[in-house]
Design a protein around this motif. Structure first.
Motif, PDB file in Angstrom:
ATOM      1  N   GLN A  43       3.924 -14.813  15.112  1.00 52.66           N
ATOM      2  CA  GLN A  43       3.716 -15.172  13.709  1.00 52.66           C
ATOM      3  C   GLN A  43       2.231 -15.170  13.370  1.00 52.66           C
ATOM      4  OE1 GLN A  43       5.429 -18.927  12.615  1.00 52.66           O
ATOM      5  NE2 GLN A  43       4.760 -18.793  10.473  1.00 52.66           N
ATOM      6  N   ALA A  44       1.400 -15.719  14.259  1.00 54.45           N
ATOM      7  CA  ALA A  44      -0.048 -15.727  14.027  1.00 54.45           C
ATOM      8  C   ALA A  44      -0.603 -14.307  13.982  1.00 54.45           C
ATOM      9  CB  ALA A  44      -0.749 -16.528  15.117  1.00 54.45           C
ATOM     10  N   ARG A  45      -0.103 -13.451  14.871  1.00 56.38           N
ATOM     11  CA  ARG A  45      -0.560 -12.052  14.870  1.00 56.38           C
ATOM     12  C   ARG A  45      -0.154 -11.346  13.590  1.00 56.38           C
ATOM     13  NH1 ARG A  45       2.036  -7.855  19.055  1.00 56.38           N
ATOM     14  NH2 ARG A  45       3.809  -8.404  17.723  1.00 56.38           N
ATOM     15  N   ALA A  46       1.063 -11.554  13.129  1.00 53.68           N
ATOM     16  CA  ALA A  46       1.532 -10.898  11.903  1.00 53.68           C
ATOM     17  C   ALA A  46       0.722 -11.355  10.699  1.00 53.68           C
ATOM     18  CB  ALA A  46       3.013 -11.185  11.694  1.00 53.68           C
ATOM     19  N   GLU A  47       0.442 -12.677  10.617  1.00 51.28           N
ATOM     20  CA  GLU A  47      -0.337 -13.191   9.490  1.00 51.28           C
ATOM     21  C   GLU A  47      -1.756 -12.624   9.498  1.00 51.28           C
ATOM     22  OE1 GLU A  47      -0.207 -17.394   9.701  1.00 51.28           O
ATOM     23  OE2 GLU A  47       1.878 -17.563   9.025  1.00 51.28           O
ATOM     24  N   LEU A  48      -2.364 -12.558  10.672  1.00 53.38           N
ATOM     25  CA  LEU A  48      -3.724 -12.044  10.761  1.00 53.38           C
ATOM     26  C   LEU A  48      -3.763 -10.546  10.454  1.00 53.38           C
ATOM     27  CD1 LEU A  48      -6.625 -12.721  11.288  1.00 53.38           C
ATOM     28  CD2 LEU A  48      -6.234 -12.416  13.746  1.00 53.38           C
ATOM     29  N   GLN A  49      -2.763  -9.813  10.914  1.00 46.43           N
ATOM     30  CA  GLN A  49      -2.706  -8.384  10.602  1.00 46.43           C
ATOM     31  C   GLN A  49      -2.549  -8.146   9.109  1.00 46.43           C
ATOM     32  OE1 GLN A  49       0.533  -7.148  13.145  1.00 46.43           O
ATOM     33  NE2 GLN A  49      -0.856  -6.450  14.768  1.00 46.43           N
ATOM     34  N   ILE A  50      -1.759  -8.993   8.445  1.00 45.30           N
ATOM     35  CA  ILE A  50      -1.606  -8.873   6.993  1.00 45.30           C
ATOM     36  C   ILE A  50      -2.921  -9.184   6.295  1.00 45.30           C
ATOM     37  CG2 ILE A  50      -0.498  -9.880   4.967  1.00 45.30           C
ATOM     38  CD1 ILE A  50       2.015 -10.263   6.661  1.00 45.30           C
ATOM     39  N   ARG A  51      -3.626 -10.221   6.758  1.00 48.55           N
ATOM     40  CA  ARG A  51      -4.909 -10.590   6.156  1.00 48.55           C
ATOM     41  C   ARG A  51      -5.952  -9.489   6.321  1.00 48.55           C
ATOM     42  NH1 ARG A  51      -5.980 -16.003   4.995  1.00 48.55           N
ATOM     43  NH2 ARG A  51      -4.230 -17.420   5.351  1.00 48.55           N
ATOM     44  N   LEU A  52      -5.875  -8.781   7.433  1.00 48.11           N
ATOM     45  CA  LEU A  52      -6.843  -7.707   7.702  1.00 48.11           C
ATOM     46  C   LEU A  52      -6.401  -6.358   7.149  1.00 48.11           C
ATOM     47  CD1 LEU A  52      -7.908  -8.581  11.367  1.00 48.11           C
ATOM     48  CD2 LEU A  52      -9.207  -8.943   9.262  1.00 48.11           C
ATOM     49  N   SER A  53      -5.249  -6.310   6.507  1.00 46.89           N
ATOM     50  CA  SER A  53      -4.797  -5.050   5.907  1.00 46.89           C
ATOM     51  C   SER A  53      -5.605  -4.754   4.651  1.00 46.89           C
ATOM     52  CB  SER A  53      -3.305  -5.132   5.581  1.00 46.89           C
ATOM     53  OG  SER A  53      -3.079  -6.094   4.561  1.00 46.89           O
ATOM     54  N   SER A  54      -5.473  -3.524   4.160  1.00 48.51           N
ATOM     55  CA  SER A  54      -6.259  -3.092   2.997  1.00 48.51           C
ATOM     56  C   SER A  54      -5.897  -3.835   1.717  1.00 48.51           C
ATOM     57  CB  SER A  54      -6.064  -1.583   2.778  1.00 48.51           C
ATOM     58  OG  SER A  54      -4.691  -1.284   2.571  1.00 48.51           O
ATOM     59  N   ALA A  55      -4.757  -4.507   1.708  1.00 49.39           N
ATOM     60  CA  ALA A  55      -4.362  -5.247   0.507  1.00 49.39           C
ATOM     61  C   ALA A  55      -5.172  -6.533   0.341  1.00 49.39           C
ATOM     62  CB  ALA A  55      -2.880  -5.570   0.549  1.00 49.39           C
ATOM     63  N   TYR A  56      -5.673  -7.089   1.460  1.00 46.59           N
ATOM     64  CA  TYR A  56      -6.367  -8.371   1.399  1.00 46.59           C
ATOM     65  C   TYR A  56      -7.805  -8.305   1.919  1.00 46.59           C
ATOM     66  CZ  TYR A  56      -1.685 -10.197   0.596  1.00 46.59           C
ATOM     67  OH  TYR A  56      -0.438 -10.438   0.077  1.00 46.59           O
ATOM     68  N   THR A  57      -8.146  -7.307   2.675  1.00 48.37           N
ATOM     69  CA  THR A  57      -9.506  -7.139   3.194  1.00 48.37           C
ATOM     70  C   THR A  57      -9.977  -5.742   2.825  1.00 48.37           C
ATOM     71  OG1 THR A  57      -9.143  -8.664   5.032  1.00 48.37           O
ATOM     72  CG2 THR A  57     -10.952  -7.098   5.252  1.00 48.37           C
ATOM     73  N   TYR A  58     -11.051  -5.673   2.045  1.00 50.05           N
ATOM     74  CA  TYR A  58     -11.505  -4.372   1.562  1.00 50.05           C
ATOM     75  C   TYR A  58     -12.989  -4.430   1.236  1.00 50.05           C
ATOM     76  CZ  TYR A  58     -10.167  -7.047  -2.603  1.00 50.05           C
ATOM     77  OH  TYR A  58     -10.010  -8.046  -3.525  1.00 50.05           O
ATOM     78  N   ASP A  59     -13.601  -3.235   1.125  1.00 51.18           N
ATOM     79  CA  ASP A  59     -15.019  -3.116   0.816  1.00 51.18           C
ATOM     80  C   ASP A  59     -15.259  -3.228  -0.683  1.00 51.18           C
ATOM     81  OD1 ASP A  59     -15.835  -2.782   3.429  1.00 51.18           O
ATOM     82  OD2 ASP A  59     -15.667  -0.592   3.371  1.00 51.18           O
TER      83      ASP A  59
END
Length: 270
Positions: A204-220
């Motif tokens: 669950q922690a890995r899935a949440e962190l992967q979602i946070r680091l996806s382009s939808a939530y982390t971007y330039d």
């Protein structure tokens, strides 16, 4: 009402009597207007909408944006920042183009839309206006990438740590499953259950962190939409300039005609 009517009739008679002076004042202003439009270099304005970058894996209660919109505006208004943008595309800060870029820059925080920062700059050609807007965004993007580097590195390190812990927990669970199948020990079964819960938490922690680091939530930091440059220059506006020139010419012509009529009446007395 009768006094006003008489006044307007008298004014009309004055204009008819002094039509040459009225026309001279009007023509003078129109000639100045034409000279202004002919000698003034046209200016084009480029508009850009900047989306501020963010790293979503920020501490609880902290804004994930790299910088608040107001701080971005303050940064872009600094002379060293503007000079760096101009240098990046080979325009000197002391040139007319560089001075116009600095004098015309307008920044507006749009909190209801992201938030975004609206950027407007002017130049003596449509192409140069677009280049200046893009160069400003590119420079800001490079600054923000440097600020994002450490948080992103920590977030990816945390993801790798979770991945290693998950792999170790999975390996240990598989070993315990084999032991439980052979011995059917209660202690082994309890350890197996504990490792299964740990694996679920890590997944669950890995899935949440992967979602946070996806382009939808982390971007330039980047342009939200392409830079917009109108087809025609924003300054000078021929229609508006001629309209103001005509109004000023009518006013000046009327003023000159009244002054001439007053002078004509006072000369016989003298």
């Amino acid at each position: 009402m009768q006094r006003d009517d008489v006044y307007l009739i008298d004014m009309w008679r004055v204009l008819l009597r002094e039509w040459r002076w009225f026309l001279a004042g009007l023509l003078l202003v129109l000639l100045c207007t034409a000279a202004f439009l002919h000698t003034t270099k046209p200016q084009w304005q480029a508009n850009a909408w900047i989306q501020i970058g963010q790293v979503s894996d920020a501490p609880q209660g902290q804004d994930p944006k790299v910088e608040p919109p107001q701080r971005v505006i303050e940064r872009l208004q600094l002379l060293p920042s503007q000079n760096a943008v101009l240098d990046s595309i080979g325009i000197g800060a002391g040139t007319p183009a560089g001075q116009l870029y600095r004098a015309s820059m307008k920044l507006e925080a749009m909190y209801y839309a992201g938030p975004l920062v609206k950027l407007s700059v002017r130049a003596y050609s449509a192409q140069q206006a677009g280049e200046l807007a893009k160069a400003t965004v590119t420079w800001l993007q490079s600054v923000h990438r440097g600020m994002e580097a450490a948080p992103l590195q920590l977030a990816h390190a945390r993801l790798d740590e979770i991945q290693r812990a998950l792999q170790e927990a999975t390996t240990e669970r598989d070993r315990l499953q084999q032991s439980a199948a052979q011995s059917k020990d209660n202690v082994t079964a309890a350890l197996l259950l504990s490792h299964s819960d740990q694996i679920r938490e890590l997944q669950q922690a890995r899935a949440e962190l992967q979602i946070r680091l996806s382009s939808a939530y982390t971007y330039d930091t980047a342009l939200m939409w392409p830079v917009y440059v109108p087809e025609y220059p924003v300054f000078p506006n021929p229609s508006l300039t001629w309209g103001l020139g005509l109004l000023l010419g009518l006013f000046l012509g009327t003023l000159v005609a009244i002054a001439r009529n007053t002078l004509r009446r006072e000369l016989p007395r003298a």
